[in-house]
Design a protein around this motif. Structure first.
Motif, PDB file in Angstrom:
ATOM      1  N   PHE A  94       0.808  -1.214   0.000  1.00  0.00           N
ATOM      2  CA  PHE A  94       0.000   0.000   0.000  1.00  0.00           C
ATOM      3  C   PHE A  94       0.846   1.271   0.000  1.00  0.00           C
ATOM      4  N   LYS A  95       2.107   1.164   0.391  1.00  0.00           N
ATOM      5  CA  LYS A  95       2.966   2.339   0.488  1.00  0.00           C
ATOM      6  C   LYS A  95       3.648   2.687  -0.827  1.00  0.00           C
ATOM      7  N   ASN A 100      -0.302   5.985  -4.396  1.00  0.00           N
ATOM      8  CA  ASN A 100      -0.615   7.109  -3.525  1.00  0.00           C
ATOM      9  C   ASN A 100      -1.167   8.316  -4.264  1.00  0.00           C
ATOM     10  N   THR A 123      -7.449   1.632  -2.721  1.00  0.00           N
ATOM     11  CA  THR A 123      -6.217   1.608  -1.936  1.00  0.00           C
ATOM     12  C   THR A 123      -6.409   2.298  -0.592  1.00  0.00           C
ATOM     13  N   GLU A 124      -7.040   3.469  -0.601  1.00  0.00           N
ATOM     14  CA  GLU A 124      -7.269   4.203   0.642  1.00  0.00           C
ATOM     15  C   GLU A 124      -8.166   3.414   1.586  1.00  0.00           C
ATOM     16  N   LYS A 127      -6.173   0.525   3.087  1.00  0.00           N
ATOM     17  CA  LYS A 127      -5.261   1.030   4.117  1.00  0.00           C
ATOM     18  C   LYS A 127      -6.013   1.318   5.410  1.00  0.00           C
ATOM     19  N   SER A 131      -5.480  -0.663   8.951  1.00  0.00           N
ATOM     20  CA  SER A 131      -5.193   0.094  10.164  1.00  0.00           C
ATOM     21  C   SER A 131      -6.190  -0.240  11.265  1.00  0.00           C
ATOM     22  N   ILE A 353       0.919   0.219   8.474  1.00  0.00           N
ATOM     23  CA  ILE A 353       0.053   1.283   7.967  1.00  0.00           C
ATOM     24  C   ILE A 353       0.312   2.603   8.681  1.00  0.00           C
TER      25      ILE A 353
END
Length: 359
Positions: A94-95, A100, A123-124, A127, A131, A353
């Motif tokens: 995800f990073k 992004n 993706t958001e 994430k 988290s 995350i």
């Protein structure tokens, strides 16, 4: 964007269109030159002994082929970034910088722009879900005034103690008795069949002792007992090396990660080592733990008998299911690669995350 079937249809139409256009142009050209029976000229006129019609057909097919290649090239060029983003999502990266942002370019079609924006939103959301999973995993779950971890630890201690004090001791005594019987039989004459039976009994007891060591290893305490993950894993591997005839190799990085992820990884390693000892029949085992691009990467590789990862009902499947559940609880992924008689490789990746989380 077009699929393969659509590209083939476009290529066929392109060939037909090119063929018709050339035939029409030649027809009017021959009419302008007062040629009698212009259509027969296509077969009578030859270039290098080949009738003109074959050149026209070849050029038309070439136009279709060029159309197919051009459409395929541009389609792959459009799809490649989307496929790469989806691959990163599946692997849990995800990073990655390409995920992004929504990749909105002025030269892209509206359809492609919307797909990039949808992938960015997915993706958001992933994430955020990872988290939340990691945060939920840090909260203790109470049952009758005790946390779930405390109950499990107490029960594991009890089972390990009973197994060690009863079954493990009896297996050791049986092995000693078998050794004494084997020495006496070596001095006396017994049949070959009886010798094979005694060897088989000794082998069964040895295997049972190895199975018991693996079970006791699996029932170790859940927590790291205030040790770092690196020290806990290395202590576990050294203890295993002293008890089992197994070639061990490891490279454990001292990673700085949240405590609840450390505990889960430690239990996962215990589970994987237990599975290896009980089912893989391996002679070599490798364990690697590193922090790569804000992802915790754990790899366990053995040279055992291997298995079919797609086969659900098999020995050790329950242990792998536990591993997947533990890793999923902290938002990670598990990748299993195994082939018959070629060993097994298990790769676990957990994204960190939230940056700057204190243990």
């Amino acid at each position: 964007m077009t699929d393969k079937k659509t590209r083939k249809m476009l290529s066929a139409f392109s060939s037909l269109f090119a063929l018709l256009m050339m035939l029409i142009v030649l027809f009017f050209y021959m009419l302008g030159t007062d040629q009698t029976q212009p259509w027969l000229q296509l077969f009578q006129v030859r270039i290098a002994y080949v009738p003109l019609i074959f050149y026209i057909i070849g050029i038309a097919l070439g136009c279709g082929l060029v159309t197919f290649v051009v459409f395929t090239y541009f389609q792959k060029k459009e799809i490649a970034p989307i496929a790469e983003k989806l691959r990163l999502l599946v692997s849990g990266n995800f990073k990655d910088t390409s995920l992004n942002h929504s990749d909105v370019y002025s030269d892209e079609s509206k359809e492609l722009t919307m797909i990039h924006q949808d992938i960015f939103q997915i993706t958001e959301k992933l994430k955020d879900m990872s988290s939340e999973l990691q945060e939920l995993n840090t909260r203790p779950q109470y049952i009758d005034g005790q946390t779930k971890e405390e109950i499990l630890a107490s029960e594991r201690h009890r089972l390990a103690r009973e197994l060690h004090d009863s079954v493990s001791q009896e297996l050791f005594a049986a092995m000693m008795m078998m050794s004494a019987v084997t020495e006496k039989t070596n001095e006396s004459a017994i049949s070959e069949a009886q010798q094979k039976q005694l060897q088989m009994i000794s082998s069964i007891i040895n295997n049972s002792q190895s199975e018991m060591r693996a079970l006791l290893l699996h029932l170790r305490p859940v927590t790291l007992e205030e040790k770092s993950l690196k020290k806990g894993i290395e202590q576990l591997l050294r203890e295993l090396q002293s008890k089992i005839k197994l070639s061990l190799k490891w490279d454990i990085e001292d990673v700085d990660i949240p405590r609840h992820i450390e505990d889960q990884l430690f239990r996962v390693i215990q589970e994987l080592l237990s599975n290896t000892l009980r089912h893989s029949k391996a002679n070599e085992l490798e364990v690697y733990l590193h922090l790569i691009e804000e992802n915790v990467l754990l790899r366990v590789v053995d040279d055992g008998v291997g298995f079919n990862p797609d086969q659900k009902e098999r020995a050790g499947s329950y242990g792998l299911r536990n591993v997947r559940e533990r890793i999923a609880a902290v938002g990670g992924t598990v990748k299993v690669i195994s082939f018959k008689n070629q060993g097994t490789s298990i790769e676990i990746k957990i994204p960190l995350i939230k940056e700057g989380v204190n243990k």
